[in-house]
Design a protein around this motif. Structure first.
Motif, short mmCIF file in Angstrom:
data_model
loop_
_atom_site.label_atom_id
_atom_site.label_comp_id
_atom_site.label_asym_id
_atom_site.label_seq_id
_atom_site.Cartn_x
_atom_site.Cartn_y
_atom_site.Cartn_z
N ILE A 1 -94.45 -53.35 -20.44
CA ILE A 1 -95.32 -54.04 -19.48
C ILE A 1 -96.51 -54.58 -20.61
O ILE A 1 -97.19 -53.90 -21.12
CB ILE A 1 -96.05 -53.09 -18.50
N ILE A 2 -96.45 -55.88 -20.54
CA ILE A 2 -97.51 -56.62 -21.49
C ILE A 2 -98.39 -57.49 -20.43
O ILE A 2 -98.06 -58.31 -19.97
CB ILE A 2 -96.71 -57.36 -22.42
N ASP A 3 -99.64 -57.34 -20.68
CA ASP A 3 -100.56 -58.14 -19.76
C ASP A 3 -100.55 -57.98 -18.39
O ASP A 3 -100.40 -58.87 -17.60
CB ASP A 3 -100.95 -59.38 -20.32
N GLY A 4 -99.99 -56.76 -17.82
CA GLY A 4 -99.53 -56.51 -16.53
C GLY A 4 -98.13 -57.08 -15.96
O GLY A 4 -97.63 -56.94 -14.93
N ILE A 5 -97.47 -57.50 -17.02
CA ILE A 5 -96.14 -58.11 -16.70
C ILE A 5 -94.92 -57.53 -17.26
O ILE A 5 -94.81 -57.24 -18.64
CB ILE A 5 -96.17 -59.80 -16.99
N PRO A 6 -94.07 -56.89 -16.29
CA PRO A 6 -92.92 -56.37 -16.89
C PRO A 6 -91.94 -57.13 -17.68
O PRO A 6 -91.57 -58.29 -17.23
CB PRO A 6 -92.28 -55.92 -15.80
N GLN A 7 -91.61 -56.89 -18.92
CA GLN A 7 -90.82 -57.45 -19.69
C GLN A 7 -89.19 -56.79 -19.38
O GLN A 7 -88.91 -55.84 -19.98
CB GLN A 7 -91.11 -57.21 -21.11
N LEU A 8 -88.44 -57.58 -18.42
CA LEU A 8 -87.21 -57.16 -18.06
C LEU A 8 -86.15 -57.74 -18.60
O LEU A 8 -84.93 -57.94 -17.73
CB LEU A 8 -87.34 -57.19 -16.68
N LEU A 9 -86.06 -58.31 -19.93
CA LEU A 9 -84.91 -59.08 -20.56
C LEU A 9 -84.29 -57.91 -21.14
O LEU A 9 -84.90 -56.88 -21.50
CB LEU A 9 -85.41 -60.05 -21.48
N ARG B 1 -88.19 -35.08 -22.82
CA ARG B 1 -89.77 -35.05 -22.43
C ARG B 1 -90.09 -35.61 -21.15
O ARG B 1 -90.99 -35.52 -20.37
CB ARG B 1 -90.56 -35.41 -23.59
N ILE B 2 -89.54 -36.83 -21.28
CA ILE B 2 -89.91 -38.02 -20.03
C ILE B 2 -89.40 -37.18 -18.64
O ILE B 2 -90.08 -37.41 -17.57
CB ILE B 2 -89.47 -39.28 -20.38
N LEU B 3 -88.17 -36.83 -18.73
CA LEU B 3 -87.50 -35.96 -17.54
C LEU B 3 -88.31 -34.91 -16.90
O LEU B 3 -88.59 -34.79 -15.84
CB LEU B 3 -86.17 -35.87 -17.88
N LEU C 1 -92.09 -46.17 -13.37
CA LEU C 1 -93.32 -46.19 -14.06
C LEU C 1 -93.89 -45.29 -14.71
O LEU C 1 -94.08 -44.23 -14.23
CB LEU C 1 -94.54 -46.83 -13.10
N LEU C 2 -93.97 -45.41 -16.18
CA LEU C 2 -94.69 -44.33 -16.96
C LEU C 2 -96.09 -44.63 -17.52
O LEU C 2 -96.43 -45.77 -17.99
CB LEU C 2 -93.68 -44.07 -18.23
N LEU C 3 -97.08 -43.83 -17.16
CA LEU C 3 -98.51 -44.06 -17.40
C LEU C 3 -98.84 -42.94 -18.43
O LEU C 3 -98.39 -41.81 -18.09
CB LEU C 3 -99.28 -44.13 -16.15
N PRO C 4 -99.69 -42.84 -19.21
CA PRO C 4 -100.37 -44.30 -19.52
C PRO C 4 -99.65 -45.04 -20.34
O PRO C 4 -100.61 -46.13 -20.97
CB PRO C 4 -101.84 -43.58 -20.20
N GLU C 5 -98.79 -44.97 -20.72
CA GLU C 5 -97.90 -45.86 -21.79
C GLU C 5 -97.77 -47.25 -21.33
O GLU C 5 -97.62 -48.21 -21.97
CB GLU C 5 -96.49 -45.31 -22.31
N GLU C 6 -97.60 -47.27 -19.89
CA GLU C 6 -97.65 -48.74 -19.41
C GLU C 6 -96.03 -49.11 -19.69
O GLU C 6 -96.10 -50.13 -20.41
CB GLU C 6 -98.72 -49.63 -19.41
#
Length: 69
Positions: free
Chosen positions: A40-48, A62-64, A22-27
């Motif tokens: 993550i849209i409206d608290g729901i992970p979009q995992l397709l 940068r993320i690492l 999980l990356l925050l604050p990007e959600e």
């Protein structure tokens, strides 16, 4: 979604079935193995598989640095 959300222990990348970070604050949920992020849209992970986007190498580095080893 919060870092202590129990859902984070059971959800997985739809492509390689590995753990996501999980990356925050990007959600977003991030797969460092495939350099892919899932929104993550409206608290729901979009995992397709089609909802994930590839992260350029520079952004991946940068993320690492942010998430550590």
């Amino acid at each position: 979604m919060k870092p202590d959300d129990p859902l984070l222990r059971i959800i997985a990348c739809p492509i390689d079935k590995g753990q996501l970070t999980l990356l925050l604050p990007e959600e977003v949920l991030y797969n460092p193995r495939l350099h892919r992020r899932y929104p993550i849209i409206d608290g729901i992970p979009q995992l397709l598989p089609s909802s994930g986007t590839r992260v350029p190498d520079e952004e991946h580095e940068r993320i690492l640095r942010r998430i550590g080893p």
